[in-house]
Design an enzyme around this catalytic site. Structure first.
Site, mmCIF file in Angstrom:
data_model
loop_
_atom_site.group_PDB
_atom_site.id
_atom_site.type_symbol
_atom_site.label_atom_id
_atom_site.label_comp_id
_atom_site.label_asym_id
_atom_site.label_seq_id
_atom_site.Cartn_x
_atom_site.Cartn_y
_atom_site.Cartn_z
ATOM 1 N N SER A 90 0.827 -1.206 0.000
ATOM 2 C CA SER A 90 0.000 0.000 0.000
ATOM 3 C C SER A 90 0.860 1.254 0.000
ATOM 4 O O SER A 90 1.899 1.329 0.671
ATOM 5 C CB SER A 90 -0.911 0.004 1.224
ATOM 6 O OG SER A 90 -1.564 1.255 1.358
ATOM 7 N N TYR A 123 -1.413 6.113 -4.888
ATOM 8 C CA TYR A 123 -2.365 7.214 -4.991
ATOM 9 C C TYR A 123 -1.597 8.402 -5.570
ATOM 10 O O TYR A 123 -0.384 8.517 -5.354
ATOM 11 C CB TYR A 123 -2.901 7.631 -3.619
ATOM 12 C CG TYR A 123 -3.837 6.650 -2.972
ATOM 13 C CD1 TYR A 123 -5.128 6.471 -3.449
ATOM 14 C CD2 TYR A 123 -3.436 5.916 -1.849
ATOM 15 C CE1 TYR A 123 -6.006 5.568 -2.831
ATOM 16 C CE2 TYR A 123 -4.292 5.026 -1.231
ATOM 17 C CZ TYR A 123 -5.575 4.855 -1.730
ATOM 18 O OH TYR A 123 -6.422 3.969 -1.122
ATOM 19 N N THR A 172 -4.421 3.251 -7.958
ATOM 20 C CA THR A 172 -5.801 3.219 -7.474
ATOM 21 C C THR A 172 -6.532 4.450 -8.011
ATOM 22 O O THR A 172 -6.103 5.580 -7.786
ATOM 23 C CB THR A 172 -5.840 3.177 -5.941
ATOM 24 O OG1 THR A 172 -5.331 1.905 -5.515
ATOM 25 C CG2 THR A 172 -7.258 3.326 -5.409
ATOM 26 N N LYS A 194 -6.459 0.052 -10.660
ATOM 27 C CA LYS A 194 -7.316 -0.655 -9.701
ATOM 28 C C LYS A 194 -8.527 0.218 -9.379
ATOM 29 O O LYS A 194 -8.378 1.359 -8.962
ATOM 30 C CB LYS A 194 -6.526 -0.951 -8.426
ATOM 31 C CG LYS A 194 -7.314 -1.633 -7.315
ATOM 32 C CD LYS A 194 -6.375 -1.987 -6.162
ATOM 33 C CE LYS A 194 -7.131 -2.589 -4.996
ATOM 34 N NZ LYS A 194 -7.880 -1.580 -4.229
ATOM 35 N N HIS A 230 -12.796 -1.049 -3.978
ATOM 36 C CA HIS A 230 -12.019 -0.541 -2.836
ATOM 37 C C HIS A 230 -12.489 -1.195 -1.530
ATOM 38 O O HIS A 230 -12.551 -0.568 -0.477
ATOM 39 C CB HIS A 230 -12.162 0.987 -2.740
ATOM 40 C CG HIS A 230 -10.977 1.687 -2.161
ATOM 41 N ND1 HIS A 230 -10.124 2.448 -2.920
ATOM 42 C CD2 HIS A 230 -10.485 1.749 -0.897
ATOM 43 C CE1 HIS A 230 -9.176 2.967 -2.141
ATOM 44 N NE2 HIS A 230 -9.377 2.545 -0.910
#
Length: 364
Positions: A108, A131, A157, A229, A253
């Site tokens: 992440s 991100y 994402t 994603k 998510h």
């Protein structure tokens, strides 16, 4: 002494017992009414398996490849934030478990261990989730560090221009820890008098202007393959192929963004048909059993990602817990394949499952 868990679902209760309420609620919760959170799991229950008999399944091979990397089974670790809230060793423990299971972990962007710490913890293939912040230099910094550390792909994402409304976090006044990847670059300390400090941080930093043209920007700062994603429709799947992504992750998510978005398993086939085999399609959301993995593969996924089950395993039993969660799913998948007449992952076909709509149609 409590009995050892015999399936992945039982790790959730162990995690609840092990964690402070604020952190358990953070991991387990979804957006608003949590309708999509329930449906991500429930929709799997509406798909039945059509087993084939008298097939030689004396050997069952679970191995597959993702972006050319061989893994022991089509089960990867999804990007989930802040593992040190679950266990002191955080993402390093999760990475070691993934390596021991010979699978890929997607680290992440909101990790509580640095990309360098995770990279040096074990030898394994791993990807970085991304991100994009308003300050693009921060996102670029992390991508380039990951590339230097040997990460093999970027998973962008795309479903979080703003953070979804997670009411448990608001009630608990959820506090985000300082994220070590960003030390000296940005602070996660955002004051929010009413509600989640995590939500305030995200809304102050996430770039809500991110659009399709920015795939070109991301390409300009890295040579790594780019997966996106957060795809839930055939329109976006077609667009993703057009802009040249290297893979798609069908995901809502973990039902933490838009409530009443569809359960991911209900739209997987729509996305698979849209991409027409041009790029691999991975699947995320609601996997709790080996039968769930089998169903996702039958509907066209190349592999599945597990998020909450891995975190629950980490909270309950650390690195060993994550490993047990993955191995349980692998064992259940192997048995499902054997009982369905599929000696290899490639033998799992669309004919091996029947959806709710197909059952209703056959009754008419």
């Amino acid at each position: 002494m409590a009995a050892e868990p015999v399936n992945v679902n039982e790790f959730q209760e162990l995690a609840r017992q092990a964690l402070p309420k604020m952190y358990y609620d953070y991991y387990s919760g979804g957006a608003e009414d949590q309708h999509t959170l329930k449906e991500n799991v429930e929709e799997f229950h509406r798909i039945t398996i059509r087993p084939r008999i008298l097939v030689d399944v004396s050997r069952v091979d679970l191995s597959t490849t993702v972006l050319g990397y061989k893994i022991s089974a089509p089960i990867m670790i999804a990007p989930t934030a802040m593992h040190k809230l679950a266990h002191p060793e955080g993402e390093v423990a999760t990475a070691r478990a993934a390596a021991a299971c010979n699978t890929i972990m997607i680290l992440s962007y909101m990790s509580t261990c640095t990309v360098e710490e995770v990279a040096s913890s074990c030898i394994a293939v791993r990807f970085l989730q991304l991100y994009v912040y308003k300050r693009r230099d921060i996102s670029a910094n992390l991508v380039q560090r990951a590339e230097r550390c040997g990460y093999k792909a970027i998973v962008l994402t795309v479903d979080a221009p703003r953070l979804g409304r997670r009411e448990k976090d608001i009630k608990n006044k959820m506090v985000a820890p300082q994220l070590k990847n960003f030390e000296g670059l940005i602070s996660t300390e955002v004051s929010s008098d009413d509600g989640s400090n995590l939500e305030a941080f995200a809304n102050n930093t996430f770039d809500a202007s991110l659009s399709w043209k920015d795939i070109r920007w991301l390409r300009s700062i890295t040579n790594l393959p780019i997966l996106i994603k957060g795809v839930l429709t055939h329109e976006d799947a077609i667009k993703a192929v057009e802009v040249g992504v290297d893979g798609i992750v069908v995901s809502n998510h973990g039902a933490r963004q838009l409530d009443y978005a569809p359960a991911t398993i209900s739209v997987l086939e729509e996305v698979v048909h849209a991409v027409k085999g041009n790029v691999p399609v991975l699947f995320d959301g609601g996997i709790r059993r080996g039968t769930d993995v089998f169903k996702a593969l039958a509907l066209g996924a190349q592999a599945v990602l597990i998020g909450r089950p891995a975190v629950y395993g980490l909270a309950a039993k650390g690195e060993y817990g994550v490993k047990i969660v993955v191995e349980m799913l692998k064992d259940e998948l192997e048995l499902t394949m054997a009982l369905s007449g599929c000696p290899t992952v490639k033998d799992i076909s669309r004919n091996h499952v029947r959806t709710k709509h197909e059952r209703l149609h056959s009754m008419l």
